[in-house]
Design an enzyme around this catalytic site. Structure first.
Site, PDB file in Angstrom:
ATOM      1  N   SER A 153      -2.306   8.950   9.837  1.00  0.00           N
ATOM      2  CA  SER A 153      -1.785   9.191  11.178  1.00  0.00           C
ATOM      3  C   SER A 153      -1.378  10.657  11.267  1.00  0.00           C
ATOM      4  O   SER A 153      -1.142  11.299  10.239  1.00  0.00           O
ATOM      5  CB  SER A 153      -0.553   8.291  11.392  1.00  0.00           C
ATOM      6  OG  SER A 153       0.173   8.727  12.514  1.00  0.00           O
ATOM      7  N   TYR A 166       7.403   4.501   9.138  1.00  0.00           N
ATOM      8  CA  TYR A 166       5.953   4.535   9.392  1.00  0.00           C
ATOM      9  C   TYR A 166       5.378   5.884   8.956  1.00  0.00           C
ATOM     10  O   TYR A 166       4.394   5.946   8.216  1.00  0.00           O
ATOM     11  CB  TYR A 166       5.691   4.296  10.881  1.00  0.00           C
ATOM     12  CG  TYR A 166       4.236   4.409  11.290  1.00  0.00           C
ATOM     13  CD1 TYR A 166       3.364   3.345  11.099  1.00  0.00           C
ATOM     14  CD2 TYR A 166       3.741   5.580  11.863  1.00  0.00           C
ATOM     15  CE1 TYR A 166       2.028   3.443  11.472  1.00  0.00           C
ATOM     16  CE2 TYR A 166       2.411   5.687  12.244  1.00  0.00           C
ATOM     17  CZ  TYR A 166       1.559   4.613  12.047  1.00  0.00           C
ATOM     18  OH  TYR A 166       0.236   4.721  12.412  1.00  0.00           O
TER      19      TYR A 166
HETATM   20  P1  NAP Z   1      -2.829  -3.013  15.386  1.00  0.00           P
HETATM   21  O1  NAP Z   1      -3.575  -3.159  16.650  1.00  0.00           O
HETATM   22  O2  NAP Z   1      -1.375  -3.283  15.343  1.00  0.00           O
HETATM   23  O3  NAP Z   1      -3.572  -3.824  14.247  1.00  0.00           O
HETATM   24  C1  NAP Z   1      -3.013  -3.866  12.960  1.00  0.00           C
HETATM   25  C2  NAP Z   1      -3.713  -4.915  12.129  1.00  0.00           C
HETATM   26  O4  NAP Z   1      -3.003  -5.014  10.885  1.00  0.00           O
HETATM   27  C3  NAP Z   1      -3.689  -6.286  12.797  1.00  0.00           C
HETATM   28  O5  NAP Z   1      -4.924  -6.936  12.575  1.00  0.00           O
HETATM   29  C4  NAP Z   1      -2.558  -6.988  12.036  1.00  0.00           C
HETATM   30  O6  NAP Z   1      -2.712  -8.384  11.961  1.00  0.00           O
HETATM   31  C5  NAP Z   1      -2.733  -6.387  10.651  1.00  0.00           C
HETATM   32  N1  NAP Z   1      -1.519  -6.589   9.859  1.00  0.00           N
HETATM   33  C6  NAP Z   1      -0.257  -6.184  10.171  1.00  0.00           C
HETATM   34  N2  NAP Z   1       0.598  -6.640   9.250  1.00  0.00           N
HETATM   35  C7  NAP Z   1      -0.133  -7.333   8.333  1.00  0.00           C
HETATM   36  C8  NAP Z   1       0.185  -8.058   7.162  1.00  0.00           C
HETATM   37  N3  NAP Z   1       1.458  -8.212   6.750  1.00  0.00           N
HETATM   38  N4  NAP Z   1      -0.811  -8.656   6.471  1.00  0.00           N
HETATM   39  C9  NAP Z   1      -2.092  -8.555   6.895  1.00  0.00           C
HETATM   40  N5  NAP Z   1      -2.462  -7.892   8.015  1.00  0.00           N
HETATM   41  C10 NAP Z   1      -1.484  -7.293   8.719  1.00  0.00           C
HETATM   42  O7  NAP Z   1      -2.974  -1.498  14.846  1.00  0.00           O
HETATM   43  P2  NAP Z   1      -4.123  -0.396  15.087  1.00  0.00           P
HETATM   44  O8  NAP Z   1      -3.671   0.493  16.159  1.00  0.00           O
HETATM   45  O9  NAP Z   1      -5.459  -1.037  15.113  1.00  0.00           O
HETATM   46  O10 NAP Z   1      -3.943   0.434  13.728  1.00  0.00           O
HETATM   47  C11 NAP Z   1      -4.852   0.372  12.644  1.00  0.00           C
HETATM   48  C12 NAP Z   1      -4.519   1.480  11.683  1.00  0.00           C
HETATM   49  O11 NAP Z   1      -4.649   2.755  12.330  1.00  0.00           O
HETATM   50  C13 NAP Z   1      -3.091   1.431  11.158  1.00  0.00           C
HETATM   51  O12 NAP Z   1      -3.066   1.818   9.809  1.00  0.00           O
HETATM   52  C14 NAP Z   1      -2.367   2.442  12.002  1.00  0.00           C
HETATM   53  O13 NAP Z   1      -1.236   2.965  11.365  1.00  0.00           O
HETATM   54  C15 NAP Z   1      -3.449   3.491  12.194  1.00  0.00           C
HETATM   55  N6  NAP Z   1      -3.273   4.342  13.380  1.00  0.00           N
HETATM   56  C16 NAP Z   1      -3.415   3.841  14.642  1.00  0.00           C
HETATM   57  C17 NAP Z   1      -3.273   4.679  15.743  1.00  0.00           C
HETATM   58  C18 NAP Z   1      -3.452   4.182  17.153  1.00  0.00           C
HETATM   59  O14 NAP Z   1      -3.261   4.978  18.104  1.00  0.00           O
HETATM   60  N7  NAP Z   1      -3.801   2.942  17.380  1.00  0.00           N
HETATM   61  C19 NAP Z   1      -2.960   6.039  15.549  1.00  0.00           C
HETATM   62  C20 NAP Z   1      -2.797   6.528  14.252  1.00  0.00           C
HETATM   63  C21 NAP Z   1      -2.964   5.670  13.171  1.00  0.00           C
HETATM   64  P3  NAP Z   1      -2.279  -9.332  13.200  1.00  0.00           P
HETATM   65  O15 NAP Z   1      -3.264  -9.029  14.281  1.00  0.00           O
HETATM   66  O16 NAP Z   1      -2.428 -10.672  12.644  1.00  0.00           O
HETATM   67  O17 NAP Z   1      -0.881  -8.931  13.560  1.00  0.00           O
END
Ligand code: NAP
Length: 247
Positions: A153, A166
């Site tokens: 991130s 985070y």
């Molecule tokens: P998201 O929509 O919240 O999805 C996160 C995923 O992780 C979901 O499938 C969730 O499962 C799973 N997860 C969370 N806790 C878990 C656990 N204890 N065991 C197994 N699975 C778990 O997040 P996202 O935005 O797609 O983010 C994906 C990655 O990109 C992350 O590492 C995040 O930090 C990074 N990121 C995202 C952004 C952004 O703007 N979106 C920006 C920078 C970095 P459930 O669906 O079952 O809850």
């Protein structure tokens, strides 16, 4: 956007495990890998979401995926070892490991972060990727040129107020990436890199910025080129790099 056009069969014959594959960027990554020929292992904590992704991949006629329901908050060393045994029996190798699952956690001054919230987030965002990577190393070594990708991130590359555990967890992942990459340099064919996806239209982004227009940010499917690049043979030799999904 990261400038890369993947060949349709880029990931043919590859086995790729994606954590948090049921939603957001992980879901898009799993579907995109399958669309480019990979057998994907869908790891996540919500079975119904993993099943929906499984069905979508199967309906599209992509290689049959595998489902691995696992809660990274409670998973123990034995769970990772059992998973490695299952993957070894089924596939004999692992060509790609995408550490995508993460918690956003409390966004407040560090003074106000509860110790239990800190520990929960570090368990999911840092300890689990370490334990999973460790268990997968023999499978990664069994692949001709395996690729490990950590989701980072902007706040894991430069600290920012109120991003709490985070941000610290993403710094830790960058460190894990660098140490692992350096260890593999010259000793194996495994490459290890990180990707900052940038603002992406997911549930996590909505939780972090509730007042933002979601349409302002790209869909997860639009930021896939950098992931495909790192997971396919075109990135052989790229190791220890912190990349961005968008320019
Ligand atoms: P998201 O929509 O919240 O999805 C996160 C995923 O992780 C979901 O499938 C969730 O499962 C799973 N997860 C969370 N806790 C878990 C656990 N204890 N065991 C197994 N699975 C778990 O997040 P996202 O935005 O797609 O983010 C994906 C990655 O990109 C992350 O590492 C995040 O930090 C990074 N990121 C995202 C952004 C952004 O703007 N979106 C920006 C920078 C970095 P459930 O669906 O079952 O809850």
């Amino acid at each position: 956007m990261f400038d890369y056009r993947a060949a349709a069969d880029l990931l043919q014959g590859r086995v790729i495990l994606v954590t948090g594959a049921g939603d957001g960027i992980g879901r898009a990554c799993a579907i995109s890998c399958a669309a480019h020929g990979a057998s994907v292992v869908l790891l996540g904590r919500t079975l119904s979401k993993l099943e929906a992704v499984y069905d979508e991949i199967e309906a599209a006629g992509y290689p049959q995926p595998a489902i691995c329901p696992l809660n990274l908050e409670t998973a123990a060393e034995k769970d990772y070892d059992d998973l490695a045994d299952q993957l070894f029996d089924t596939f004999g190798k692992l060509d790609g490991l995408v550490h995508n699952a993460a918690l956003l956690g409390p966004r407040t001054m560090l003074d106000n972060v509860k110790n239990e919230d800190w520990q929960q987030l570090m368990q999911v965002n840092v300890n689990a990727p370490f334990a999973l990577t460790k268990a997968m190393m023999p499978l990664l070594r069994a692949a001709p040129d395996a690729s490990v990708v950590f989701l980072s991130s902007s706040v894991g590359r430069k600290g920012r107020a109120y991003w709490g555990p985070y941000a610290v967890s993403k710094f830790a992942l960058e460190g894990l990436m660098q140490v692992l990459a350096d260890e593999q340099d010259g000793t194996s064919e495994i490459r290890v890199n990180s990707v900052n996806p940038g603002a992406t239209r997911t549930a996590m982004r909505k939780a972090a910025y509730p007042a933002e227009e979601p349409e302002k940010n790209p869909e997860p499917s639009e930021i896939m080129p950098v992931f495909l690049y790192l997971l396919g043979a075109d990135s052989k030799g790229v190791n220890g790099q912190a990349l961005n999904a968008r320019d």
